[in-house]
Structures are given as C-alpha cells and as structure tokens.
Write an enzyme that holds these catalytic residues in place. Sequence first.
Site, short mmCIF file in Angstrom:
data_model
loop_
_atom_site.label_atom_id
_atom_site.label_comp_id
_atom_site.label_asym_id
_atom_site.label_seq_id
_atom_site.Cartn_x
_atom_site.Cartn_y
_atom_site.Cartn_z
CE LYS A 177 15.04 -5.90 0.68
NZ LYS A 177 14.97 -6.46 2.05
CD GLU A 253 1.76 2.56 -0.51
OE1 GLU A 253 1.90 1.74 0.41
OE2 GLU A 253 0.83 2.50 -1.32
CB CYS A 287 3.25 4.41 7.53
SG CYS A 287 1.77 3.79 6.72
CD GLU A 389 8.31 7.63 9.98
OE1 GLU A 389 9.37 7.32 9.40
OE2 GLU A 389 7.19 7.25 9.60
P1 NAD Z 1 13.33 0.90 5.42
O1 NAD Z 1 13.27 1.98 4.40
O2 NAD Z 1 14.50 0.85 6.32
O3 NAD Z 1 13.28 -0.54 4.72
C1 NAD Z 1 12.22 -0.91 3.88
C2 NAD Z 1 12.72 -1.93 2.88
O4 NAD Z 1 13.69 -1.33 2.03
C3 NAD Z 1 13.40 -3.13 3.50
O5 NAD Z 1 13.03 -4.27 2.77
C4 NAD Z 1 14.87 -2.82 3.32
O6 NAD Z 1 15.70 -3.95 3.29
C5 NAD Z 1 14.86 -2.12 1.98
N1 NAD Z 1 15.98 -1.21 1.73
C6 NAD Z 1 16.64 -0.45 2.62
N2 NAD Z 1 17.59 0.29 1.99
C7 NAD Z 1 17.52 -0.01 0.66
C8 NAD Z 1 18.23 0.41 -0.49
N3 NAD Z 1 19.20 1.32 -0.41
N4 NAD Z 1 17.88 -0.10 -1.68
C9 NAD Z 1 16.87 -1.01 -1.78
N5 NAD Z 1 16.18 -1.47 -0.72
C10 NAD Z 1 16.49 -0.97 0.50
O7 NAD Z 1 11.97 0.98 6.22
P2 NAD Z 1 11.53 0.10 7.46
O8 NAD Z 1 12.38 0.52 8.62
O9 NAD Z 1 11.48 -1.33 7.06
O10 NAD Z 1 10.03 0.59 7.70
C11 NAD Z 1 9.68 1.66 8.49
C12 NAD Z 1 9.47 2.89 7.62
O11 NAD Z 1 8.52 2.61 6.60
C13 NAD Z 1 8.89 4.08 8.36
O12 NAD Z 1 9.52 5.25 7.90
C14 NAD Z 1 7.44 4.08 7.95
O13 NAD Z 1 6.80 5.32 8.03
C15 NAD Z 1 7.54 3.63 6.55
N6 NAD Z 1 6.27 3.05 6.09
C16 NAD Z 1 5.51 3.76 5.22
C17 NAD Z 1 4.28 3.24 4.79
C18 NAD Z 1 3.37 3.99 3.86
O14 NAD Z 1 2.44 3.36 3.37
N7 NAD Z 1 3.59 5.25 3.60
C19 NAD Z 1 3.87 2.00 5.25
C20 NAD Z 1 4.69 1.30 6.13
C21 NAD Z 1 5.90 1.84 6.54
O1 6OD Z 2 -3.82 -0.56 4.82
C1 6OD Z 2 -3.13 -0.30 3.85
O2 6OD Z 2 -3.48 -0.48 2.69
C2 6OD Z 2 -1.82 0.31 4.04
N1 6OD Z 2 -1.14 0.59 2.93
C3 6OD Z 2 -1.34 0.49 5.27
C4 6OD Z 2 -0.10 1.07 5.53
C5 6OD Z 2 0.37 1.03 6.78
C6 6OD Z 2 1.63 1.59 7.12
O3 6OD Z 2 2.29 1.26 8.04
#
Ligand code: NAD
Ligand code: 6OD
Length: 485
Positions: A177, A253, A287, A389
């Site tokens: 998804k 993550e 992230c 964040e």
């Molecule tokens: P988000 O949590 O809003 O959404 C991520 C995904 O989860 C989307 O596909 C969304 O539709 C789905 N989702 C949302 N609520 C849900 C629920 N209740 N049940 C199931 N699925 C649900 O995140 P975003 O805004 O898309 O991404 C930004 C965030 O992601 C930031 O906080 C960023 O730090 C984090 N991020 C972390 C990493 C990492 O590797 N640690 C990598 C990339 C992004």
């Molecule tokens: O490079 C990757 O493997 C990784 N997980 C990156 C994550 C980026 C977050 O926004």
Amino acid sequence: MAALLRNFAGNSWIETGRTFANVNPVNGTKVCDVSEADAATVAHAVAAARRAVEGDWGRMGDAERAALLRKVADRMEARFDDFLAAEIADTGKSQSQARTIDIPRGAANFRIFADLIRAYPNESYEMTTPDGAGALNYSVRRPLGVVAVIAPWNLPLLLLTWKVAPAMAAGNAVIAKPSEETPSTATLLAEVMQEVGIPAGAFNLVHGFGPGSAGELLTTHPGVDAITFTGESRTGTAIMKAAADRVKPISFELGGKNPAVIFADCDFDATVEGMARAVFTNCGQVCMCTERVYVERPIFDRFVRALKEKAEALVLGRPEDAGVDTGPLISAGHRDKVLSYFRLAAEEGAAVVTGGGTPRFGDDRDDGFFVQPTIWTGLGDDARVCREEIFGPVCHIAPFDSEEEAIARANDTDYGLCASIWTQNLSRGHRVARRIEAGLVWVNSWYLRDLRTPFGGVKLSGIGREGGVHSLNFYSEPSNICIKL
Ligand code: NAD
Ligand code: 6OD
C-alpha cells in the site's frame, strides 16, 4: 501516464468505482485519479496472496525466486524513464535526485535481496545427550506468509521496494500500500511484476488512505500475517494497536528529530556542504534529515553564516528545470503543517537566520506547495520546534561548549533514528558515535548507505532493523529441528 491508477490483486487490475485525486505538488494540478481499494478489494488481495504462498510462489526454490526478482530489476531499469516521470509527477522532487537515488535504488533493492537470499545461511548445533549418542539441531527458515507493506510518500519507490524485495526474496506474498500522495511508481511496479511473470498473488497492490481506508483494512485483516511499515511515529502506534490482537510481527521505520554535532576541528567546508545536504535534501523530507544542529562555540557564528549562504543559494523550482536543487513539499496539508512550525518558532522566540515563509514565483508554482529553506537560532532545547519532527527544509542551530554537553543534548529527544558527527579527531568520532542513542550514526558524512547494514531507529523512531540479513531475519522465521542420533 494512465488517467486512472488501479489496484492489482491476483494478477488482475481492479477498479472499485471510488476514486481520489493524485495531485502534482509543483502547481497543485491533478496528475490522475486513483481507484481507492475497498474492503472487498483488500479481501481479494489477501486471498490471492494466501493462494500464492500456498501455491506456485510458496513452493518455488530460492534460486528460481531470485532469478525472477532479478528480472524485476532488469525490467524496472528498462522502464527507467517511465518510473522517473511517474515519481517526479507525484513528488515534484528534483530530476537529479530521482534519477540518481530513487529509481536506481528501487531496482537495486530487488537485485541485492535476490543475491542475499542465495547466500542466507541456516544454523546447526551438535549437542551431547545423556546416552552419549548425541543429537543434531538445525534450523530451517520459512516465510511469514502474507505481508502488508505500508509505505510513505517521501522516497516512494525506494522505500516500498526496500521492503517488498526482501519480503518476496524470503518467499512471502506481499500486499503493498503506497502512500495516497504517491501511488504512481507502485502501480508501475505492479505492471513490471506482471510483465516478468511473477506468479499471481505474490505481489498485490491496494491504493488508499490510512484510517478507514486501505491502510486500516489491511492492518486489521486477520489474513495478514505480518506488517512492515515506514511512516510517522503516531501512525506506528495506531498500526501496533491494530496488530496487537493477533500479535502480528511488525517492523517499523518511523520519524526522527535527528541531531548533528559539529566540533571546531571539523573540515569546515566539507561539513557545511554535508550539512546543507543533511538539512535540505528532498526539501527536508527524508527521515534522516537533520533538524537539530549543535556547533562548538568557537565556530558557531561562522558556521551559521556559511549554512545561511548555502540555504539562500538553493534553487527552488520545477524538477525538469536545469539547476534546480529543491522541489516543493508533498501536499497542501504538509505545507500548512510546516508553515505552522514557522509561526510557532516565531512565537517561541527563534531568531530567523533565513527563510521562514513561502517563495513567490509569479507563475503556476505559486499554487504549489513550496516553502523557503529555513534556519533558526536562539531557542532552548525544550522549544517545541526543537523537539517535534517538522519534516521540512529547516533546522535550528545551537552552540555547545563541551563534548559531554553535546552528547547529552543530542540524546535529549524522544526519537533516535540517526545522527551525524563532524570532527577530524577520529578517536573523538568513535567515542561520541558510540554514545549517541540512535540506530545510525555517521561520522563526517550523512546518508551514506551500504544496503547490507542494519537500518532502523530506537525510541519513537522504530522497532526492529531492516537491511541485508536483518531484513531476511524479519521476513522469515526459523524453526529448529532436533534429531536424536
Ligand atoms: P504516514 O504515517 O502519515 O503515512 C505512511 C503510510 O501509512 C501511508 O501509506 C498512509 O496511508 C498509511 N497510514 C496512515 N495511517 C494509517 C493507519 N491508521 N493504518 C494503516 N496505514 C496508515 O507518514 P507519511 O506522512 O507518509 O511519511 C512521513 C513520515 O514518515 C515522517 O514522520 C518520516 O520521518 C517517516 N519516515 C520514516 C522513515 C524511516 O525509515 N524511519 C522513512 C521515511 C519516512
Ligand atoms: O536508504 C534507505 O534504505 C532508507 N531506508 C532510507 C530512508 C529514508 C527515509 O526517509
């Protein structure tokens, strides 16, 4: 690009009759419509995935599965321009970033996990027994079954394939998804899966939102055996609750509030260059981006001036225009969130070094979701903008006076994804790195990634590690077999 993006389950393309718009963040126009998966579509995908796990896909040997995954990588590369155009249309990110990171890495993920599964060892232990004959233990690994992969919008293809590839390499069937903001490259990936002959149901795709939509339908479905998720920490909490009833394995993550610690003995120019990347890459929507910068007092003023210069030199604009460094934020909603932090910083008493508003272009980009690269100073570590964040092109810079102080302040956070340390004293680099409470620490670098290394965060930044064998460990389960000799 197709006018309507559809769901894909059991090798069939599915339209549900209900759609949402995919919007171009450069100017707010519609890219295409997307068919939102309903409960019946999710159930169809789960059933198709289960059949794949119990059928051809589940019975396939590692070598054959790995060969198919290499074909996926080859086909993605053959369709590089399609993926590139789709990623750019959804995100507005710069050509150079999508061309050098997002799309090649998406394909590389399939190749590396195809290689790794072929070299993934099992354990065996001989043991003694009271009768002296002994026994032999050995472990076999089985896939988890049906794995839901829920991905964010910031590196859409890279982060989806980072989970889909190892899950499939380990023999699971996946239901992907993508974020509702970035559905296009996931849809192309489904086409590629079909084109190279991945067996029906091994890869499925459902589109939609989180709560009350495809995300929640997936995480609460009893036929889903495990959930792997990248996104916001509070979404992680919601998914963990959904997974709790059936104690499903989860790999998370999540968010970050990543520090950088810059010592006076750093290579100054390389550090400024590195920090400009760490703060502003992808408009701050990575992230691992740095939002808290601690600089040793003797070079504080010089560093602030130098990063300001870098921020002001960044070219904001359309992905296709030459020389553009930075695109827009992903959506109007996210832009409004980031702007609310710009206002909060002013209320909390920040000194605005640069930025703090929205740029004006005098063309259709004014309807897009751009914000200015922004730097603040002058706040204490308890200010909300220094603790929460933001996920935009922004950082706060504060001075420090001792190594101990810098470590304590870097660790004073609810998050723990990554950090970077900048010093030419290698002993200090090692010493400080070990004491930083984060899953990833770079010394004199940022976002330098070997895909075999463990990736993940501590505290609110996640649960578990992925990368290399760590991914395969999550996406498979060992069973121990003990033979009495
Ligand atoms: P988000 O949590 O809003 O959404 C991520 C995904 O989860 C989307 O596909 C969304 O539709 C789905 N989702 C949302 N609520 C849900 C629920 N209740 N049940 C199931 N699925 C649900 O995140 P975003 O805004 O898309 O991404 C930004 C965030 O992601 C930031 O906080 C960023 O730090 C984090 N991020 C972390 C990493 C990492 O590797 N640690 C990598 C990339 C992004
Ligand atoms: O490079 C990757 O493997 C990784 N997980 C990156 C994550 C980026 C977050 O926004």
